[in-house]
Design a protein around this motif. Structure first.
Motif, short mmCIF file in Angstrom:
data_model
loop_
_atom_site.label_atom_id
_atom_site.label_comp_id
_atom_site.label_asym_id
_atom_site.label_seq_id
_atom_site.Cartn_x
_atom_site.Cartn_y
_atom_site.Cartn_z
N ALA A 51 0.84 -1.21 0.00
CA ALA A 51 0.00 0.00 0.00
C ALA A 51 0.87 1.26 0.00
CB ALA A 51 -0.94 -0.01 1.20
N ILE A 52 1.94 1.25 0.78
CA ILE A 52 2.85 2.41 0.81
C ILE A 52 3.51 2.60 -0.55
CG2 ILE A 52 5.05 3.23 1.74
CD1 ILE A 52 4.12 2.15 4.47
N GLY A 53 3.95 1.49 -1.16
CA GLY A 53 4.59 1.58 -2.47
C GLY A 53 3.66 2.17 -3.52
N VAL A 54 2.42 1.70 -3.54
CA VAL A 54 1.44 2.23 -4.50
C VAL A 54 1.16 3.70 -4.19
CG1 VAL A 54 -0.95 2.05 -5.32
CG2 VAL A 54 0.42 -0.02 -4.96
N ALA A 65 -4.11 7.93 1.57
CA ALA A 65 -4.09 7.02 0.42
C ALA A 65 -3.56 5.65 0.83
CB ALA A 65 -3.25 7.60 -0.71
N ASN A 66 -2.55 5.61 1.71
CA ASN A 66 -2.02 4.33 2.20
C ASN A 66 -3.15 3.46 2.76
OD1 ASN A 66 0.49 5.42 1.74
ND2 ASN A 66 1.07 5.55 3.89
N LEU A 67 -3.95 4.06 3.62
CA LEU A 67 -5.02 3.33 4.29
C LEU A 67 -6.09 2.89 3.29
CD1 LEU A 67 -5.98 2.29 7.02
CD2 LEU A 67 -7.14 4.46 7.35
N ILE A 68 -6.47 3.77 2.41
CA ILE A 68 -7.50 3.43 1.41
C ILE A 68 -7.00 2.32 0.49
CG2 ILE A 68 -8.76 4.31 -0.59
CD1 ILE A 68 -8.87 7.03 0.98
N ILE A 69 -5.75 2.42 0.05
CA ILE A 69 -5.17 1.38 -0.82
C ILE A 69 -5.12 0.06 -0.08
CG2 ILE A 69 -3.05 0.64 -1.98
CD1 ILE A 69 -2.61 3.72 -2.54
N PHE A 70 -4.73 0.07 1.18
CA PHE A 70 -4.67 -1.15 1.99
C PHE A 70 -6.05 -1.81 2.04
CE2 PHE A 70 -5.29 -3.27 6.06
CZ PHE A 70 -4.26 -4.19 6.04
#
Length: 142
Positions: A51-54, A65-70
């Motif tokens: 998630a951090i990478g994306v 965005a990290n949390l939403i992607i996760f």
């Protein structure tokens, strides 16, 4: 006549499991046993790193965005491959305690609650977090 003091007398009052998953009919060790904490944590770390990478690539590392992607990764991969990418890499999968396919609503509920973090920190003697209990799921070894 059995001793009534050893039996639960109110709803939800159950004796602790002898091993994680005993009350769910799961084996103590090996395939289909409850995933142990270190595997869960390592799988979570892999998912969070993805998630951090994306987020770094597309959103210049935005914490929201990290949390939403996760959450989105969890919702997409649990019903399709039976686990998140991180869980698969460490040999875990998510199943419904009722049997059959987990469906879509279970991963959504599980992932949203997991994003709140607190439910994941509240475990029972079967090592199921509140997010798994509400969703009716359990994380087991493959």
């Amino acid at each position: 006549m059995p001793d009534s003091s050893s039996r639960p007398n109110t709803f939800g009052q159950l004796p602790p499991s002898k091993w994680p998953g005993e009350r769910l009919g799961l084996p103590r060790v090996g395939p289909s046993s409850v995933g142990r904490p270190w595997r869960r944590l390592f799988g979570f770390a892999i998912d969070w790193a993805i998630a951090i990478g994306v987020s770094r690539i597309f959103f210049n590392y935005d914490p929201a965005a990290n949390l939403i992607i996760f959450v989105v990764l969890q919702i997409v991969f649990i019903p399709t491959i039976g686990a998140s990418v991180g869980h698969r890499l460490v040999g875990l999968r998510i199943i419904s305690i009722h049997g059959g396919w987990v469906g879509l609503w279970r991963p959504v509920v599980r992932s949203v609650l997991l994003a709140l973090a607190i439910p994941a920190l509240v475990w029972d003697s079967d090592q199921r977090g509140f997010h798994d209990k509400v969703a009716g799921t359990v994380l087991i070894r493959r």
